[in-house]
Design a protein around this motif. Structure first.
Motif, PDB file in Angstrom:
ATOM      1  N   GLN A   1       0.695  -1.205   0.028  1.00 20.88           N
ATOM      2  CA  GLN A   1      -0.039   0.057   0.075  1.00 20.88           C
ATOM      3  C   GLN A   1       0.987   1.287  -0.082  1.00 20.88           C
ATOM      4  N   VAL A   2       0.649   2.194  -1.043  1.00 22.17           N
ATOM      5  CA  VAL A   2       1.351   3.263  -1.085  1.00 22.17           C
ATOM      6  C   VAL A   2       0.596   4.304  -0.088  1.00 22.17           C
ATOM      7  N   ARG A   3       1.558   4.723   0.931  1.00 24.19           N
ATOM      8  CA  ARG A   3       0.970   5.870   1.921  1.00 24.19           C
ATOM      9  C   ARG A   3       0.974   6.995   1.423  1.00 24.19           C
ATOM     10  N   SER A   4       0.033   7.919   1.884  1.00 28.55           N
ATOM     11  CA  SER A   4       0.042   9.351   1.858  1.00 28.55           C
ATOM     12  C   SER A   4       1.348   9.890   2.550  1.00 28.55           C
ATOM     13  N   PRO A   5       1.652  11.256   1.785  1.00 31.17           N
ATOM     14  CA  PRO A   5       2.794  12.093   2.253  1.00 31.17           C
ATOM     15  C   PRO A   5       2.703  12.147   3.673  1.00 31.17           C
ATOM     16  N   ASP A   6       1.541  12.676   4.213  1.00 36.80           N
ATOM     17  CA  ASP A   6       1.257  12.999   5.781  1.00 36.80           C
ATOM     18  C   ASP A   6       1.490  11.845   6.471  1.00 36.80           C
TER      19      ASP A   6
ATOM     20  N   CYS B   1       3.274   9.178   5.979  1.00 34.35           N
ATOM     21  CA  CYS B   1       4.611   8.816   5.860  1.00 34.35           C
ATOM     22  C   CYS B   1       5.424   9.708   6.873  1.00 34.35           C
ATOM     23  N   SER B   2       5.180  10.847   6.685  1.00 36.13           N
ATOM     24  CA  SER B   2       5.873  11.741   7.521  1.00 36.13           C
ATOM     25  C   SER B   2       5.709  11.461   9.018  1.00 36.13           C
ATOM     26  N   SER B   3       4.560  11.254   9.272  1.00 38.84           N
ATOM     27  CA  SER B   3       4.042  11.054  10.743  1.00 38.84           C
ATOM     28  C   SER B   3       4.649   9.593  11.200  1.00 38.84           C
ATOM     29  N   LEU B   4       5.053   8.592  10.380  1.00 41.73           N
ATOM     30  CA  LEU B   4       5.569   7.406  10.867  1.00 41.73           C
ATOM     31  C   LEU B   4       7.018   7.318  10.693  1.00 41.73           C
ATOM     32  N   ILE B   5       7.860   8.164   9.843  1.00 38.84           N
ATOM     33  CA  ILE B   5       9.121   7.825   9.506  1.00 38.84           C
ATOM     34  C   ILE B   5       9.984   9.310   9.760  1.00 38.84           C
ATOM     35  N   ASP B   6      10.777   9.315  10.804  1.00 39.59           N
ATOM     36  CA  ASP B   6      11.581  10.530  11.165  1.00 39.59           C
ATOM     37  C   ASP B   6      12.575  10.827   9.809  1.00 39.59           C
ATOM     38  N   GLY B   7      12.705  12.261   9.515  1.00 36.71           N
ATOM     39  CA  GLY B   7      13.430  12.551   8.494  1.00 36.71           C
ATOM     40  C   GLY B   7      12.816  12.122   6.889  1.00 36.71           C
ATOM     41  N   PHE B   8      11.761  12.054   6.884  1.00 30.87           N
ATOM     42  CA  PHE B   8      11.202  11.691   5.913  1.00 30.87           C
ATOM     43  C   PHE B   8      10.683  13.018   5.063  1.00 30.87           C
ATOM     44  N   ASP B   9      11.288  13.082   3.686  1.00 29.13           N
ATOM     45  CA  ASP B   9      10.738  14.327   2.922  1.00 29.13           C
ATOM     46  C   ASP B   9       9.781  13.732   1.746  1.00 29.13           C
ATOM     47  N   PRO B  10       8.568  14.511   1.978  1.00 28.15           N
ATOM     48  CA  PRO B  10       7.564  14.333   1.071  1.00 28.15           C
ATOM     49  C   PRO B  10       7.920  14.891  -0.557  1.00 28.15           C
ATOM     50  N   ARG B  11       8.659  15.562  -0.619  1.00 27.96           N
ATOM     51  CA  ARG B  11       9.142  16.001  -1.812  1.00 27.96           C
ATOM     52  C   ARG B  11       9.731  15.037  -2.515  1.00 27.96           C
ATOM     53  N   THR B  12      10.593  14.393  -2.130  1.00 24.74           N
ATOM     54  CA  THR B  12      11.434  13.288  -2.830  1.00 24.74           C
ATOM     55  C   THR B  12      11.295  11.922  -2.697  1.00 24.74           C
ATOM     56  N   GLN B  13      10.620  11.614  -1.622  1.00 21.38           N
ATOM     57  CA  GLN B  13      10.504  10.259  -1.158  1.00 21.38           C
ATOM     58  C   GLN B  13       8.762   9.935  -1.112  1.00 21.38           C
ATOM     59  N   THR B  14       8.633   8.699  -0.915  1.00 18.05           N
ATOM     60  CA  THR B  14       7.327   8.242  -0.817  1.00 18.05           C
ATOM     61  C   THR B  14       7.360   6.887   0.191  1.00 18.05           C
ATOM     62  N   CYS B  15       6.465   6.198   0.731  1.00 20.67           N
ATOM     63  CA  CYS B  15       6.539   5.020   1.448  1.00 20.67           C
ATOM     64  C   CYS B  15       5.578   4.189   1.046  1.00 20.67           C
ATOM     65  N   ALA B  16       5.684   2.910   1.474  1.00 21.82           N
ATOM     66  CA  ALA B  16       4.677   1.718   1.030  1.00 21.82           C
ATOM     67  C   ALA B  16       5.004   0.658   1.587  1.00 21.82           C
ATOM     68  N   GLY B  17       3.987  -0.182   1.877  1.00 23.89           N
ATOM     69  CA  GLY B  17       3.885  -1.287   2.686  1.00 23.89           C
ATOM     70  C   GLY B  17       2.651  -1.549   3.410  1.00 23.89           C
ATOM     71  N   THR B  18       1.794  -2.718   3.342  1.00 24.61           N
ATOM     72  CA  THR B  18       0.470  -3.059   3.693  1.00 24.61           C
ATOM     73  C   THR B  18       0.791  -3.566   5.312  1.00 24.61           C
ATOM     74  N   ASN B  19       0.292  -2.761   6.262  1.00 22.90           N
ATOM     75  CA  ASN B  19       0.433  -3.059   7.685  1.00 22.90           C
ATOM     76  C   ASN B  19       0.210  -4.602   8.034  1.00 22.90           C
ATOM     77  N   GLY B  20       1.174  -5.190   8.483  1.00 27.89           N
ATOM     78  CA  GLY B  20       0.953  -6.424   9.175  1.00 27.89           C
ATOM     79  C   GLY B  20       0.857  -7.430   7.932  1.00 27.89           C
ATOM     80  N   GLN B  21       1.132  -7.399   6.725  1.00 29.73           N
ATOM     81  CA  GLN B  21       1.218  -8.041   5.651  1.00 29.73           C
ATOM     82  C   GLN B  21       2.432  -8.358   4.567  1.00 29.73           C
ATOM     83  N   THR B  22       2.571  -7.052   3.973  1.00 29.55           N
ATOM     84  CA  THR B  22       3.788  -6.956   3.142  1.00 29.55           C
ATOM     85  C   THR B  22       4.694  -5.888   3.327  1.00 29.55           C
TER      86      THR B  22
END
Length: 360
Positions: free
Chosen positions: A179-184, A186-207
């Motif tokens: 699951q591709v997460r929203s920039p907000d 990703c920012s709330s879950l990962i310290d130092g995350f940059d929403p301008r140049t990064q994205t984050c993805a993963g299905t919680n508890g599955q993949t």
């Protein structure tokens, strides 16, 4: 070093690229069917460290032109500061041991000029093949385009560890829907995350991503064509920094956002490459990834986890000592002994990690 996941940091398994800090294969996925990822490439490189010891590592990449593959920038720095001495790409197969694979040497490495190994920003690069591949290029996502979720169909793939502890490996390409997460989010879950140049993805508890997946593709559907486009490049996993198993699916992995670097990719493809370094033998024969190298890499990761645990225990002991000193009695003496013991354990763990990681 998806590297250090990075690395979601880089295997005989798939030995992660040495530069990825938690660099991330797919956890919770399934073997990919033949031909399902025609543009994917298995990248294997070698380098020597400052002591002259040889090391092997592997990453994943995506063909974007007949002689160009997009991968993570940390995959183009064998010892963290210099390019690998040799690298080759294995293409056209879902099992990198398949004798029918097309194997082509790499002769140039072009990391994005903004790449920062300390925070993994700008973690994207192109590697140049000595001869064209038969595999089709994957379209890249660009700023201003219209892209959407793959609606549960696999959107990420890679080779390597398939369990949350990063210890089980496979030569078969694994795929999964992450699951591709929203920039907000990703920012709330990962310290130092940059929403301008990064994205984050993963299905919680599955993949999620794991060691060996560095540089691999995360795709979204191009609304104008209905086909997948390269949306992200696997960079690193933040799990260990949060006290989780290194490839826990409780947190998403971080991917370099391809639309933010479409200009860099297109300009590199349209001009003669300026190499950051070239292997001495671009068409080198296959370099086997040894079990010994894999064991050293895993020992390094375990040692680093031991340092993290020892630091946590030392901090706890220090807090208890501070509290005990506020009271009269023998509690302070016992707390002092406990703290000193925790401190010595942390120092020994750090020294062991330094030794083991130099050899990995």
């Amino acid at each position: 070093m998806l590297g250090a996941l990075a690395a979601l940091t880089c295997a005989a398994a798939l030995v992660p690229a040495a530069a990825a800090p938690g660099a991330p294969a797919i956890v919770g996925g399934a073997p990919a069917a033949a031909g399902s990822w025609p543009s994917i490439a298995y990248l294997r490189g070698t380098y020597h460290d400052g002591n002259g010891d040889a090391h092997e590592f592997a990453c994943t990449g995506s063909v974007v032109a007949p002689q160009w593959i997009v991968t993570a920038a940390h995959c183009t720095f064998g010892d963290g500061s210099r390019p690998p001495e040799q690298m080759q790409a294995t293409l056209g197969v879902t099992d990198y041991n398949d004798p029918s694979a097309q194997v082509i040497g790499v002769d140039r490495f072009v990391p994005d000029p903004s790449y920062n190994a300390d925070n993994q920003l700008g973690d994207i690069a192109l590697v140049h093949l000595v001869s064209p591949t038969r595999q089709p290029p994957m379209p890249i996502a660009t700023s201003g385009g219209s892209y959407s979720d793959t609606r549960g169909a696999p959107d990420a793939a890679g080779w390597g560890a398939t369990d949350e502890n990063g210890t089980a490996f496979s030569s078969r390409l694994q795929q999964a829907y992450e699951q591709v997460r929203s920039p907000d989010e990703c920012s709330s879950l990962i310290d130092g995350f940059d929403p301008r140049t990064q994205t984050c993805a993963g299905t919680n508890g599955q993949t999620g991503a794991c060691f060996g997946d560095s540089g691999g593709p995360l795709v979204e559907t191009d609304s104008s064509t209905g086909h997948p486009a390269l949306w992200g490049v696997t960079s690193y996993g933040p799990q260990e920094g949060a006290g989780l198993a290194p490839c826990s699916t409780s947190l998403p992995a971080v991917y370099t956002l391809v639309p933010a670097y479409a200009g860099f990719i297109n300009s590199t493809l349209s001009q003669p490459a300026t190499a950051s370094g070239s292997p001495p033998s671009a068409a080198a024969a296959a370099v086997p990834v040894s079990d010994r190298s894999m064991s050293r890499t895993l020992a390094c990761r375990r040692a680093r986890k031991a340092v993290t645990a020892a630091r946590k225990a030392e901090r706890t002991a220090r807090r208890r000592l501070t509290a005990a000193r506020r009271h009269i009695g023998g509690a302070a003496a016992q707390a002092e002994r406990t703290y000193r013991k925790a401190h010595r354990k942390r120092v020994r763990a750090a020294a062991a990690a330094s030794r083991r990681c130099r050899a990995s």
